[in-house]
Design a protein around this motif. Structure first.
Motif, PDB file in Angstrom:
ATOM      1  N   ASP A 195      18.924  43.209  48.978  1.00 41.32           N
ATOM      2  CA  ASP A 195      19.052  44.101  47.624  1.00 41.32           C
ATOM      3  C   ASP A 195      19.704  44.959  47.906  1.00 41.32           C
ATOM      4  O   ASP A 195      21.343  45.532  46.765  1.00 41.32           O
ATOM      5  CB  ASP A 195      17.707  44.548  47.120  1.00 41.32           C
ATOM      6  CG  ASP A 195      16.571  44.362  46.854  1.00 41.32           C
ATOM      7  OD1 ASP A 195      17.535  42.333  46.714  1.00 41.32           O
ATOM      8  OD2 ASP A 195      16.128  44.552  46.954  1.00 41.32           O
ATOM      9  N   ARG A 246      22.688  44.983  49.682  1.00 40.96           N
ATOM     10  CA  ARG A 246      23.710  43.683  50.157  1.00 40.96           C
ATOM     11  C   ARG A 246      24.670  43.810  48.307  1.00 40.96           C
ATOM     12  O   ARG A 246      25.377  43.212  48.247  1.00 40.96           O
ATOM     13  CB  ARG A 246      23.548  42.839  51.232  1.00 40.96           C
ATOM     14  CG  ARG A 246      23.715  43.160  52.024  1.00 40.96           C
ATOM     15  CD  ARG A 246      23.466  41.222  53.452  1.00 40.96           C
ATOM     16  NE  ARG A 246      24.473  40.724  52.831  1.00 40.96           N
ATOM     17  CZ  ARG A 246      23.873  39.427  53.256  1.00 40.96           C
ATOM     18  NH1 ARG A 246      23.389  39.343  53.936  1.00 40.96           N
ATOM     19  NH2 ARG A 246      25.574  38.637  53.413  1.00 40.96           N
ATOM     20  N   LYS A 247      23.355  42.673  47.756  1.00 42.85           N
ATOM     21  CA  LYS A 247      23.746  42.975  45.574  1.00 42.85           C
ATOM     22  C   LYS A 247      24.400  43.681  45.754  1.00 42.85           C
ATOM     23  O   LYS A 247      25.281  43.732  44.988  1.00 42.85           O
ATOM     24  CB  LYS A 247      22.616  42.598  45.794  1.00 42.85           C
ATOM     25  CG  LYS A 247      23.184  41.665  44.322  1.00 42.85           C
ATOM     26  CD  LYS A 247      22.151  40.811  43.717  1.00 42.85           C
ATOM     27  CE  LYS A 247      22.043  40.282  42.024  1.00 42.85           C
ATOM     28  NZ  LYS A 247      22.821  41.450  41.032  1.00 42.85           N
ATOM     29  N   SER A 248      23.396  44.913  45.613  1.00 45.48           N
ATOM     30  CA  SER A 248      24.096  46.300  44.465  1.00 45.48           C
ATOM     31  C   SER A 248      25.658  46.494  45.007  1.00 45.48           C
ATOM     32  O   SER A 248      26.581  46.707  44.870  1.00 45.48           O
ATOM     33  CB  SER A 248      23.432  47.131  45.364  1.00 45.48           C
ATOM     34  OG  SER A 248      23.081  47.892  46.146  1.00 45.48           O
ATOM     35  N   ALA A 301      27.311  44.266  46.674  1.00 50.51           N
ATOM     36  CA  ALA A 301      28.917  43.169  45.700  1.00 50.51           C
ATOM     37  C   ALA A 301      28.734  44.034  44.275  1.00 50.51           C
ATOM     38  O   ALA A 301      30.110  43.051  44.200  1.00 50.51           O
ATOM     39  CB  ALA A 301      27.640  41.884  46.666  1.00 50.51           C
ATOM     40  N   ASP A 302      27.830  43.851  43.953  1.00 53.03           N
ATOM     41  CA  ASP A 302      28.160  44.209  41.743  1.00 53.03           C
ATOM     42  C   ASP A 302      28.869  45.378  42.355  1.00 53.03           C
ATOM     43  O   ASP A 302      29.833  45.534  40.925  1.00 53.03           O
ATOM     44  CB  ASP A 302      26.045  44.562  42.157  1.00 53.03           C
ATOM     45  CG  ASP A 302      25.576  43.247  41.757  1.00 53.03           C
ATOM     46  OD1 ASP A 302      26.418  42.472  42.058  1.00 53.03           O
ATOM     47  OD2 ASP A 302      24.285  43.293  41.448  1.00 53.03           O
ATOM     48  N   ALA A 303      28.957  46.338  43.241  1.00 53.10           N
ATOM     49  CA  ALA A 303      29.728  47.421  42.952  1.00 53.10           C
ATOM     50  C   ALA A 303      31.438  47.028  43.457  1.00 53.10           C
ATOM     51  O   ALA A 303      31.936  48.179  43.114  1.00 53.10           O
ATOM     52  CB  ALA A 303      29.468  48.612  43.379  1.00 53.10           C
ATOM     53  N   GLY A 304      31.519  46.135  43.635  1.00 54.32           N
ATOM     54  CA  GLY A 304      32.833  45.467  44.390  1.00 54.32           C
ATOM     55  C   GLY A 304      33.319  46.407  45.759  1.00 54.32           C
ATOM     56  O   GLY A 304      34.060  47.113  45.387  1.00 54.32           O
TER      57      GLY A 304
END
Ligand code: NBP
Length: 477
Positions: free
Chosen positions: A294, A296-298, A300-303
């Motif tokens: 989770d 890591r995904k956030s 990645a989403d935030a770049g």
């Protein structure tokens, strides 16, 4: 006919251990909570030796010669207590219960104390090498009372892995010492694996090498000073292609490392002992980070941005430099693990011989490596070595590696590739080397906000500065 040894708990590990005893000519009583596994073992492998299958605990105990040697190989935790509670009342003074599962050493200490009061010997025994090791020769780390080793040791040495005919098994020390050493073995294994993974990542991302090319590199390194089981299997894993997609196997596996807990236990125990096992800790945390899908995904989403410009690896050949960084970082991780064993040995009066631990890890276990010979030699030369890093061999290796090691850490940082193992090992090394550490400032801060006092470089005693006063006078504390 009576059995020399019994094994209860016949899942993969117990079954293979029982077969190993039988293959060495010992009669083995075998038992499992559910009889199916016992029957299966005798049906499938009965021709490998002499087994006495027992359906009940009573039959099992009756089948054993005295002193009875009962190896417990069940799921660590409450199952072990359940088995002990079942067998202890059936045993007599001098009999041995040997827990070969991955127990926490504190549980082993508790169990040993309780059984000692009943006149039974409890041996907490670390076994490394996985199921193949259990069958063909594991590295065995038995703790418990020294007397028990007289009756048990020869059987264990028979089935243990051998190096030049010498068994990878020795009495480690009293009560929880065996399980403690097995735990640190696993902690070191975590660190070793993380460092190898970082080496791979850098060769791939910075060097642009393919998994197959990196497999070849690891294969070459395996012939040199890094030669070890973990390097060898790394090459095998990297060579593997996925049958379904034809892609490198390493690319189709989800990049979330799992853990069963011995690495975490090692770090928890190190925190209690105050020993800086930063290499092991980083490897446990790196697995935790990888598994935090989770977060890591956030990210990645935030770049989360990386470095603005990619820099080349400068000053040396990347492949050679990574080999040096890997070797130096590995030395640090082992030095820390051995320091933890020595600290626990002092804390619990275990009198563990660290050189003997290096000796029994040379074969059978997951961290088996040529390297361990040098560790053994270092402790043979100086049994009270404070850290492996000051031994001549390791000092030379690290001195020779350090420029390359620093270049690799720089490259990783500049290119935004995580290398927590390499970087923290280097920081640890520089920390040990430092003539002055900023810990002095921390002491000042502590004294300022909490009157925690400090010691001075120029005189004995404890001091406190009256920070709240204008004069800021120093007083004896
Ligand atoms: P498992 O850890 O999967 O345990 C299965 C065994 O435990 C079966 O025999 C099962 O009996 C028994 N068991 C359970 Br579960 N609860 C029980 C209970 N309450 N009373 C009695 N028996 C119970 O087996 P494993 O994978 O062979 O591992 C055995 C031990 O070795 C573990 O402690 C593990 O951590 C350790 N291990 C070490 C290595 C290594 O490399 N050294 C590798 C793998 C495991 P059942 O058949 O009736 O269910």
């Amino acid at each position: 006919q009576k059995a020399q040894i019994g094994v209860t708990g016949l899942a993969v590990m117990g079954r293979n251990l029982a077969r190993n005893f039988a293959r060495h000519g010992h009669t083995v009583a075998v038992h499992n909570r559910s009889y199916g596994r016992t029957k299966e073992l005798v049906e499938e492998f009965g021709n490998e030796g002499t087994f006495i299958p027992a359906e009940t605990a009573e039959q099992f105990v009756a089948a054993l010669e005295r002193p009875r040697r009962v190896v417990i190989m069940v799921k660590a935790g409450p199952a072990t207590d359940a088995v002990i509670d079942e067998f202890a009342p059936l045993l007599e003074e001098g009999d041995m219960l040997i827990d070969a599962g991955n127990a926490h050493f504190a549980d082993t200490r508790r169990r040993e104390a309780a059984l000692k009061a009943k006149g039974l010997h409890f041996v907490g025994m670390g076994v490394s090498g996985g199921e193949e090791g259990a069958l063909h020769g594991p590295s065995i780390m038995p703790g418990g009372p020294k007397e028990s080793y007289d009756a048990l040791g020869p059987l264990l040495e028979d089935i243990a892995a051998k190096v030049d005919g010498e068994p990878c098994c020795t009495h480690v020390g009293p009560d929880g010492a065996g399980h403690f050493v097995k735990m640190v073995h696993n902690g070191i294994e975590y660190a070793d694996m993380q460092l190898i993974a970082e080496a791979y990542d850098l060769l791939r991302q910075v060097g642009g090498l393919s998994p197959t090319e990196i497999a070849t590199t690891f294969g070459e390194w395996n012939e040199g000073r890094l030669g070890s089981y973990l390097i060898e299997i790394t090459a095998e894993v990297l060579k593997q292609n996925d049958a379904a997609t034809g892609q490198p196997f390493v690319d189709i596996v989800l990049d979330q490392a799992e853990q069963k807990g011995t690495g975490r236990w090692t770090v928890q125990a190190a925190l209690d002992l105050g020993v800086p096992v930063s290499g092991i800790a980083e490897s446990v945390f790196a697995r935790a980070l990888s598994g935090g899908a989770d977060v890591r995904k956030s990210a990645a989403d935030a770049g989360l941005p990386g470095p603005s410009a990619g820099a080349e690896h400068v000053g040396g050949d990347l492949r050679a430099d990574v080999e040096q960084a890997l070797f130096a970082s590995k030395i640090v991780a082992y030095a820390q693990g051995f320091q933890q064993i020595q600290a626990a040995s002092a804390e619990y009066d275990w009198e563990i011989d660290p050189g003997a631990m290096a000796k029994i890890w040379r074969a059978g276990c997951i961290i088996r490596a040529k390297f361990l010979d040098f560790i053994k030699q270092a402790y043979d030369k100086n049994p009270s070595l404070t850290t492996l890093l000051v031994d001549d061999y390791f000092l030379d290796a690290v001195s020779g590696a350090q420029d390359a090691w620093r270049r690799v850490v720089v490259t990783a940082a500049q290119q935004g590739i995580p290398a927590p193992g390499f970087a923290s090992a280097l920081a640890y090394y520089d920390g040990l080397r430092a003539k002055r550490l900023p810990a002095a400032l921390i002491q000042g801060q502590r004294d300022f906000f909490g009157a925690h006092t400090y010691r001075r470089v120029d005189r004995d005693g404890s001091f406190h500065t009256l920070w709240a006063t204008d004069e800021r006078t120093e007083v004896d504390a």
